[in-house]
Design an enzyme around this catalytic site. Structure first.
Site, PDB file in Angstrom:
ATOM      1  CD  GLN A 170      -2.643  -1.130   2.619  1.00  0.00           C
ATOM      2  OE1 GLN A 170      -3.610  -0.380   2.773  1.00  0.00           O
ATOM      3  NE2 GLN A 170      -2.216  -1.952   3.567  1.00  0.00           N
ATOM      4  CG  ASN A 171       3.944   1.314   2.502  1.00  0.00           C
ATOM      5  OD1 ASN A 171       2.942   1.760   3.065  1.00  0.00           O
ATOM      6  ND2 ASN A 171       4.711   0.395   3.054  1.00  0.00           N
ATOM      7  CB  VAL A 172       3.462   5.938  -2.661  1.00  0.00           C
ATOM      8  CG1 VAL A 172       1.955   5.699  -2.761  1.00  0.00           C
ATOM      9  CG2 VAL A 172       3.762   6.953  -1.555  1.00  0.00           C
TER      10      VAL A 172
ATOM     11  CG  HIS B 128      -2.708   2.755  -2.082  1.00  0.00           C
ATOM     12  ND1 HIS B 128      -2.629   2.507  -0.725  1.00  0.00           N
ATOM     13  CD2 HIS B 128      -3.924   2.281  -2.472  1.00  0.00           C
ATOM     14  CE1 HIS B 128      -3.744   1.916  -0.321  1.00  0.00           C
ATOM     15  NE2 HIS B 128      -4.541   1.760  -1.364  1.00  0.00           N
TER      16      HIS B 128
ATOM     17  CB  CYS C  16      -0.904  11.689 -18.921  1.00  0.00           C
ATOM     18  SG  CYS C  16      -1.964  12.883 -19.767  1.00  0.00           S
TER      19      CYS C  16
ATOM     20  N   GLY D 235       2.155  -4.518   9.070  1.00  0.00           N
ATOM     21  CA  GLY D 235       2.104  -3.094   9.352  1.00  0.00           C
ATOM     22  C   GLY D 235       0.964  -2.324   8.746  1.00  0.00           C
ATOM     23  CB  THR D 236      -2.087  -2.821   7.100  1.00  0.00           C
ATOM     24  OG1 THR D 236      -2.788  -3.981   7.557  1.00  0.00           O
ATOM     25  CG2 THR D 236      -1.069  -3.211   6.042  1.00  0.00           C
TER      26      THR D 236
END
Length: 238
Positions: A97-99, A115, A123, A184-185
């Site tokens: 889920q981390n960017v 995510h 774009c 870790g969520t």
């Protein structure tokens, strides 16, 4: 004493990671009890409407996140998952889920960022061009590059209200894996909080690792409390 988790010779393993694993590398989890997202109302920096209304503020926010991410380093939990992938090969799949790119920098290769990715832009008009690598820190909106179609590039981030990326592939991987490991969520962000339920419906063992039980703790067959960087190394016996 934490009992090791056995991984069978033919088992596939699906791993889901959240903000907690990056927090152990010093990256803030952003979401706070006061509803702010790193000091900003979410609707000002992380929604499609925010992008339409004030792209300069959105880029300022994510440029700051890029600066923070560049200073962070993978921790033992990231390296432990990369080592598990080396042992399992194609039987391993990581969904984060981390960017940030801490998993990649630790050596993980078989992963998706549901995510989006901080190190990419795409774009802003969604013309169909593929996202491009981009770790620039933009101090001014005029410095942001343009897509080949002429539209301004936006952060390759799934804003609140947008559909997470690669959901079809994620669902397929969950169905195939007899073991799911969640790290870790909070168990409060959907659709990721549903992954454990989908895995249980498919008959999988489900293991949670984190300093405290998540909100959906009752859905796991094992809950291992502790910091991921201390728990994950040596947790699995293949």
């Amino acid at each position: 004493m934490i009992e090791p988790i056995s991984v069978g010779a033919d088992d596939r393993v699906f791993v889901l990671t959240g903000a907690g694993i990056s927090a152990e590398s010093g990256l803030p989890t952003f979401r706070a009890s006061d509803g702010l997202w790193a000091g900003h109302p979410i609707e000002d920096v992380c929604t499609p409407e925010a992008w339409e209304r004030n792209p300069a503020l959105v880029w300022e926010f994510y440029s700051q996140r890029r600066e923070q991410g560049a200073k962070a380093a993978p921790n033992p939990a990231h390296f432990a998952l990369a080592e598990l992938e080396k042992l399992l090969g194609d039987r391993f799949f990581l969904c984060t889920q981390n960017v940030d790119d801490l998993h990649e920098r630790a050596g993980s290769m078989r992963l998706v960022h549901m995510h989006g990715e901080l190190a990419k832009s795409r774009c802003g008009a969604e013309c169909g061009e593929a996202p491009v690598s981009d770790m620039a820190v933009y101090k001014d909106l005029s410095a942001v590059s343009r897509c080949s179609c002429g539209a301004r590039m936006r952060p390759h981030i799934v804003f609140f209200g947008e559909i997470p990326l690669e959901m079809e592939r994620i669902q397929q991987e969950i169905k195939k894996a007899p073991l799911m490991v969640v790290v870790g969520t909070s168990g409060s962000v959907y659709p990721a909080a549903n992954f454990v339920h989908w895995a249980r419906q498919a008959g999988a063992r489900t293991v949670y690792v984190g300093p405290e039980p998540p909100r959906n703790a009752s859905a796991f067959t094992h809950v291992v409390e502790g910091k991921a960087g201390e728990v994950l190394p040596g947790l699995f016996v293949v």
